[in-house]
Scaffold this motif. Structure first.
Motif, PDB file in Angstrom:
ATOM      1  N   LEU A 114       0.861  -1.067   0.243  1.00 55.45           N
ATOM      2  CA  LEU A 114       0.221   0.242  -0.073  1.00 55.45           C
ATOM      3  C   LEU A 114       0.783   1.386   0.028  1.00 55.45           C
ATOM      4  O   LEU A 114       0.299   2.449  -0.367  1.00 55.45           O
ATOM      5  CB  LEU A 114      -0.924   0.029   1.179  1.00 55.45           C
ATOM      6  CG  LEU A 114      -1.814  -1.119   1.450  1.00 55.45           C
ATOM      7  CD1 LEU A 114      -2.713  -1.050   2.477  1.00 55.45           C
ATOM      8  CD2 LEU A 114      -2.882  -0.965  -0.118  1.00 55.45           C
ATOM      9  N   MET A 115       2.187   1.154   0.556  1.00 57.42           N
ATOM     10  CA  MET A 115       2.999   2.311   0.389  1.00 57.42           C
ATOM     11  C   MET A 115       4.182   1.837   0.085  1.00 57.42           C
ATOM     12  O   MET A 115       5.410   1.692   0.890  1.00 57.42           O
ATOM     13  CB  MET A 115       2.780   3.013   1.859  1.00 57.42           C
ATOM     14  CG  MET A 115       1.523   3.654   2.436  1.00 57.42           C
ATOM     15  SD  MET A 115       1.785   4.145   4.249  1.00 57.42           S
ATOM     16  CE  MET A 115       2.464   2.507   5.078  1.00 57.42           C
ATOM     17  N   PRO A 116       4.551   1.685  -1.175  1.00 52.49           N
ATOM     18  CA  PRO A 116       5.781   1.042  -1.523  1.00 52.49           C
ATOM     19  C   PRO A 116       7.093   1.802  -1.190  1.00 52.49           C
ATOM     20  O   PRO A 116       6.954   3.087  -1.607  1.00 52.49           O
ATOM     21  CB  PRO A 116       5.547   0.453  -3.127  1.00 52.49           C
ATOM     22  CG  PRO A 116       4.644   1.456  -3.412  1.00 52.49           C
ATOM     23  CD  PRO A 116       3.705   1.600  -2.401  1.00 52.49           C
ATOM     24  N   GLY A 117       8.167   1.425  -0.706  1.00 53.62           N
ATOM     25  CA  GLY A 117       9.452   2.218  -0.745  1.00 53.62           C
ATOM     26  C   GLY A 117       9.410   2.810   0.393  1.00 53.62           C
ATOM     27  O   GLY A 117      10.518   3.592   0.913  1.00 53.62           O
ATOM     28  N   MET A 118       8.428   2.697   1.582  1.00 52.56           N
ATOM     29  CA  MET A 118       8.491   3.478   2.833  1.00 52.56           C
ATOM     30  C   MET A 118       9.014   2.662   3.831  1.00 52.56           C
ATOM     31  O   MET A 118       8.569   2.432   4.778  1.00 52.56           O
ATOM     32  CB  MET A 118       7.113   3.984   3.092  1.00 52.56           C
ATOM     33  CG  MET A 118       6.528   4.859   2.333  1.00 52.56           C
ATOM     34  SD  MET A 118       7.253   6.465   2.394  1.00 52.56           S
ATOM     35  CE  MET A 118       6.991   6.948   3.947  1.00 52.56           C
ATOM     36  N   THR A 119      10.462   2.085   3.630  1.00 54.45           N
ATOM     37  CA  THR A 119      11.069   1.396   4.587  1.00 54.45           C
ATOM     38  C   THR A 119      11.374   2.059   5.607  1.00 54.45           C
ATOM     39  O   THR A 119      11.855   1.581   6.814  1.00 54.45           O
ATOM     40  CB  THR A 119      12.195   0.526   3.903  1.00 54.45           C
ATOM     41  OG1 THR A 119      13.233   1.502   3.342  1.00 54.45           O
ATOM     42  CG2 THR A 119      11.683  -0.203   2.738  1.00 54.45           C
ATOM     43  N   GLN A 120      11.602   3.431   5.562  1.00 50.80           N
ATOM     44  CA  GLN A 120      12.429   4.107   6.647  1.00 50.80           C
ATOM     45  C   GLN A 120      10.974   4.643   7.513  1.00 50.80           C
ATOM     46  O   GLN A 120      11.602   5.184   8.749  1.00 50.80           O
ATOM     47  CB  GLN A 120      13.034   5.473   6.026  1.00 50.80           C
ATOM     48  CG  GLN A 120      14.386   5.022   5.387  1.00 50.80           C
ATOM     49  CD  GLN A 120      15.173   6.185   4.595  1.00 50.80           C
ATOM     50  OE1 GLN A 120      14.580   7.037   4.790  1.00 50.80           O
ATOM     51  NE2 GLN A 120      16.200   5.912   4.395  1.00 50.80           N
ATOM     52  N   ALA A 121       9.826   4.439   7.307  1.00 48.78           N
ATOM     53  CA  ALA A 121       9.072   4.711   8.158  1.00 48.78           C
ATOM     54  C   ALA A 121       8.986   4.073   9.385  1.00 48.78           C
ATOM     55  O   ALA A 121       9.210   2.853   9.527  1.00 48.78           O
ATOM     56  CB  ALA A 121       7.538   4.648   7.300  1.00 48.78           C
TER      57      ALA A 121
END
Length: 220
Positions: free
Chosen positions: A133-140
């Motif tokens: 649902l939010m690809p690439g937001m690994t730093q969240a």
């Protein structure tokens, strides 16, 4: 004379326009991977409802998530038999008669009961949902212990399902309408993402993650 015994067909068999049924698991996965929202029937006594929810495919199961305070999710967590639907609309088929006009679509129906996930399996499933649902937001920031308690994650095995696909390249005009000067054809529907809008006041003005900035049209 013996009474006629009606043979029950499996619920995964498409009854209306059966020629549109697709049995390829690969085709099902493509639909589930392209979708963001599922609609789940909640057959609670006296409170029948259909709930839209964010979703993601995780191998051979479908994941959904919501609040542990949700009556619908608490009921689904009991494993009650339900039906989940996912539909991708690909266009409108405009015939030269209202009756023959239709839609191009890919529509899946999933049957079975959900299981509530806990512990490390729940945390992993939330990571899968977040990436879908939010690809690439690994730093969240990952959920805190309190947030995990407040979140319900349910999994449905992909064991009983049906997939129906309509992909016409022309309307099925009746012979008596072929000489009509009325326009007919296909109006494709393309799902596109707009340019990401940054929230105000983010320290350091970080760049939009590439996976969000380059999110593919239609995901399909």
């Amino acid at each position: 004379m013996e009474p006629t015994v009606r043979q029950e067909r499996p619920k995964t068999q498409v009854r209306r326009a059966p020629h549109k049924q697709v049995t390829s698991r690969e085709a099902l996965d493509a639909v589930l991977d392209a979708a963001l929202v599922a609609h789940v029937a909640v057959p609670a006594p006296g409170r029948l409802a259909v709930v839209p929810t964010g979703m993601a495919r995780d191998g051979d199961r479908l994941l959904i998530h919501g609040s542990t305070a949700s009556q619908a999710f608490r009921f689904l967590a009991t494993g009650v038999e339900t039906c989940t639907t996912i539909t991708l609309l690909d266009g409108v088929v405009v015939a030269r008669s209202q009756f023959e006009s239709s839609m191009n679509y890919r529509s899946a129906m999933l049957f079975g009961g959900y299981t509530a996930l806990e512990g490390s399996e729940k945390a992993r499933a939330l990571a899968v949902l977040s990436e879908a649902l939010m690809p690439g937001m690994t730093q969240a920031r990952t959920p805190s212990a309190q947030e995990l308690v407040a979140t319900s994650v349910l999994a449905l095995p992909l064991t009983e399902w049906s997939l129906k696909v309509s992909a016409k390249d022309a309307p099925d005009d009746a012979s008596e309408d072929l000489d009509s000067p009325v326009w007919g054809g296909i109006v494709p529907l393309r799902h596109t993402w707009g340019e990401p809008l940054s929230a105000p006041g983010i320290p350091g003005d970080p760049a939009v993650p590439a996976a969000l900035a380059d999110w593919p049209e239609g995901r399909s």
